[in-house]
Design an enzyme around this catalytic site. Structure first.
Site, PDB file in Angstrom:
ATOM      1  CD  GLU A  31      -5.068  23.577 -20.100  1.00  0.00           C
ATOM      2  OE1 GLU A  31      -4.412  23.583 -21.160  1.00  0.00           O
ATOM      3  OE2 GLU A  31      -6.314  23.569 -20.074  1.00  0.00           O
ATOM      4  CE  LYS A  35      -4.520  21.354 -24.068  1.00  0.00           C
ATOM      5  NZ  LYS A  35      -4.957  22.744 -23.768  1.00  0.00           N
ATOM      6  CB  CYS A  45      -7.866  21.075 -21.342  1.00  0.00           C
ATOM      7  SG  CYS A  45      -9.348  22.148 -21.468  1.00  0.00           S
TER       8      CYS A  45
END
Length: 565
Positions: free
Chosen positions: A42, A115, A152
């Site tokens: 990330e 994300k 994540c």
């Protein structure tokens, strides 16, 4: 078979040139080893977390230039798809940026995923800068395999409880062959085991194999442990990369299972967990190594009192940087015991480090004379005790400034919690190594240091003497505090509570409940709680500390200073 290169790198926040060079080198290595897919972490291009650097136009321009370098390099790597975390502009409403995953093939971004779940709890503040990505799955064909993507936090809501959106829902409907999750997941006690449990459950529930690639390295207070892994419904945890170090592995994937790639082994997952003391040692050592390197310090200096906290700090510093890069200074006062100096000498001999001696008796006397002359009152009691600590802090800061060394503070979490420390004295410094270890854990880690070395590094006299600040005649910590075995359980339950590992939480809860059942115990618990609240102002002025637990002082625990408790 799909051959996947896992690039578990240690990016530096803001070093776009260095990060992009490391990414390009790993891409070329992956291509040279016949990989079809290279997976990075990330925000690998800029490092996680860049904070308000994201608001600077020059930073975003450098980010774009770094991305162009990566794209250009990929043109010479036919057939390789590289999955890289980066920042992308948002042309629509909301925050101006996305936390993005870019799939790159031969100079072209062939897939782009943003994300969706932006954490704003604990140490995280993604929502401050990023707009959530649109709902839905992003799936890319790589050879004969269809790859889905997560970033994540997207993977931590597989039961749909913590957010309104569950990215796994869309992935389950899209039915990719494999899900790739890129991560910057900070390490703390029990975190690796929690990841394994959560993603193993998500893999089985959604019938999806998952590759979890995690950043490694220290960044300010946080440490990322790497420990990238692969999990499938039929295999469970099938692979794990190294912990607390960079790693590059090539693994295979076919028919829903992970395996050794042609010519490469499949590293087995490590044993569940590490002893807490060894975990803390590795976490702190990596945190100091990267903090010193990234801030430009080759050497560190520590005030050596002959006590357990400074002894452990020195031992960990030597572990991280080597004895030639660690300096100790002992500063005896009128109230220092003979062991204050002799134990420091023995410790530094065992560690092989330089020890300087700078007595402070004359300096304290001069301060006292000047104070009484200026204010017509003697300097005595607590002000005199604090003066000694502040004189020592001044000496250490002077040495740090003169030599270009990093001053390490030596306070532990128990003392920092209740304010048993002196502002501009023992709180002086650039980094605290043991500030997220309770006093009982300091002793446990010190014993572990000796056991691991197979010899006495920290002298037995240091481990067995009653803890004392040695700022007054015959002073001991228990003059002001309960025994640390009692204090630490009160503090654990008050500061961390259910964030503690389950067994530790149950023990602390029972212990505090037992105290609250009696009048004296209840009064003690209330007194400790008041001390914690009253000393928030000190913690705000202390240097950063390396985080070991899920709730450390600093960004992980945010309370007002001026408040009525």
């Amino acid at each position: 078979m799909l051959k996947i290169a896992i690039a578990q790198l240690n990016p530096t926040v803001g070093d776009i040139d260095g990060n992009s060079s490391a990414i390009i080198a790993a891409m070329r290595r992956a291509a040279g080893q016949g990989a079809d897919l290279a997976v990075f972490t990330e925000l690998a291009l800029c490092g996680y977390y860049p904070g308000d650097l994201l608001e600077e136009a020059a930073f975003l321009e450098r980010m774009q230039a770094g991305l162009e370098r990566v794209l250009e390099a990929s043109r010479g790597l036919p057939g390789l798809v590289s999955v890289v975390g980066a920042v992308r502009a948002n042309a629509g409403p909301g925050k101006p940026l996305f936390n993005a995953l870019l799939a790159i093939r031969e100079g072209v971004i062939v897939a782009e995923y943003y994300k969706q779940l932006l954490p704003t709890y604990g140490v995280f503040d993604d929502r401050r800068h990023f707009e959530p990505g649109p709902e839905g799955a992003c799936v890319l064909a790589v050879g004969a395999h269809r790859i889905g993507f997560l970033i994540c936090e997207d993977g931590w809501n597989h039961e749909g409880r913590d957010y309104k959106v569950n990215p796994f829902t869309a992935l389950r409907e899209a039915r990719p062959d494999l899900v790739v999750s890129i991560n910057a997941s900070p390490s703390d006690i029990g975190k690796r085991e929690l990841r394994h449990t959560l993603f193993r459950t998500a893999s089985v529930h959604n019938e999806l194999p998952i590759l979890y690639v995690n950043q490694v390295g220290g960044q300010d207070q946080l440490v990322y442990d790497g420990a990238s892994f692969a999990v499938s419904p039929s295999q469970g945890i099938a692979f794990e990369a190294q912990r607390f170090s960079e790693d590059f592995q090539v693994i295979g994937f076919a028919q829903g299972r992970f395996s050794a790639a042609d010519g490469f082994a499949l590293p087995a997952p490590g044993a569940d967990g590490l002893p807490v003391a060894e975990f803390a040692r590795r976490q702190i050592v990596l945190g100091l190594q990267d903090y010193a390197r990234r801030c430009g310090f080759a050497k560190v200096v520590v005030g050596s009192s002959g006590g357990i906290d400074s002894a452990l700090t020195l031992a960990l510093a030597v572990d991280a940087l080597g004895p030639e890069n660690v300096i100790a200074v002992t500063m005896p006062s009128a109230f220092s015991s003979e062991g204050s100096v002799s134990d420091s000498v023995a410790l530094c001999h065992n560690l092989g480090i330089t020890l300087y001696t700078h007595p402070i008796l004359d300096l304290v006397q001069q301060y006292s004379i000047g104070f009484e002359g200026a204010f017509d009152r003697p300097l005595q009691g607590l002000p005199l005790e604090n003066l000694q600590a502040r004189v020592r802090g001044t000496i250490l800061m002077a040495y740090s400034n003169a030599s270009g060394t990093l001053l390490l503070t030596t306070g532990n979490k128990s003392e920092i919690s209740v304010g048993y420390c002196t502002l501009y004295g023992d709180t002086n410094g650039g980094l605290g190594l043991i500030g997220d270890l309770y006093k009982t854990e300091v002793y446990a880690l010190a014993r572990h240091v000796n056991q691991r070395a197979g010899r006495e590094i920290i002298p037995d006299a240091v481990l067995t003497k009653p803890p004392s600040a040695e700022l007054a005649p015959g002073q001991q910590d228990t003059d002001s505090l309960p025994e640390y075995e009692v204090l630490d359980e009160i503090l654990k339950w008050h500061i961390e509570g259910r964030r503690l590992p389950a067994a530790e939480a149950a023990l602390a809860e029972r212990f505090v409940a037992g105290l609250l059942a009696g009048a004296d115990g209840a009064a003690l618990v209330e007194r400790i709680h008041r001390m914690v609240a009253r000393n928030e102002y000190k913690r705000r002025q202390a240097p950063p500390i390396i985080r070991v637990r899920s709730r450390a002082f600093g960004s992980g625990r945010q309370l007002p200073i001026a408040a009525h408790y």
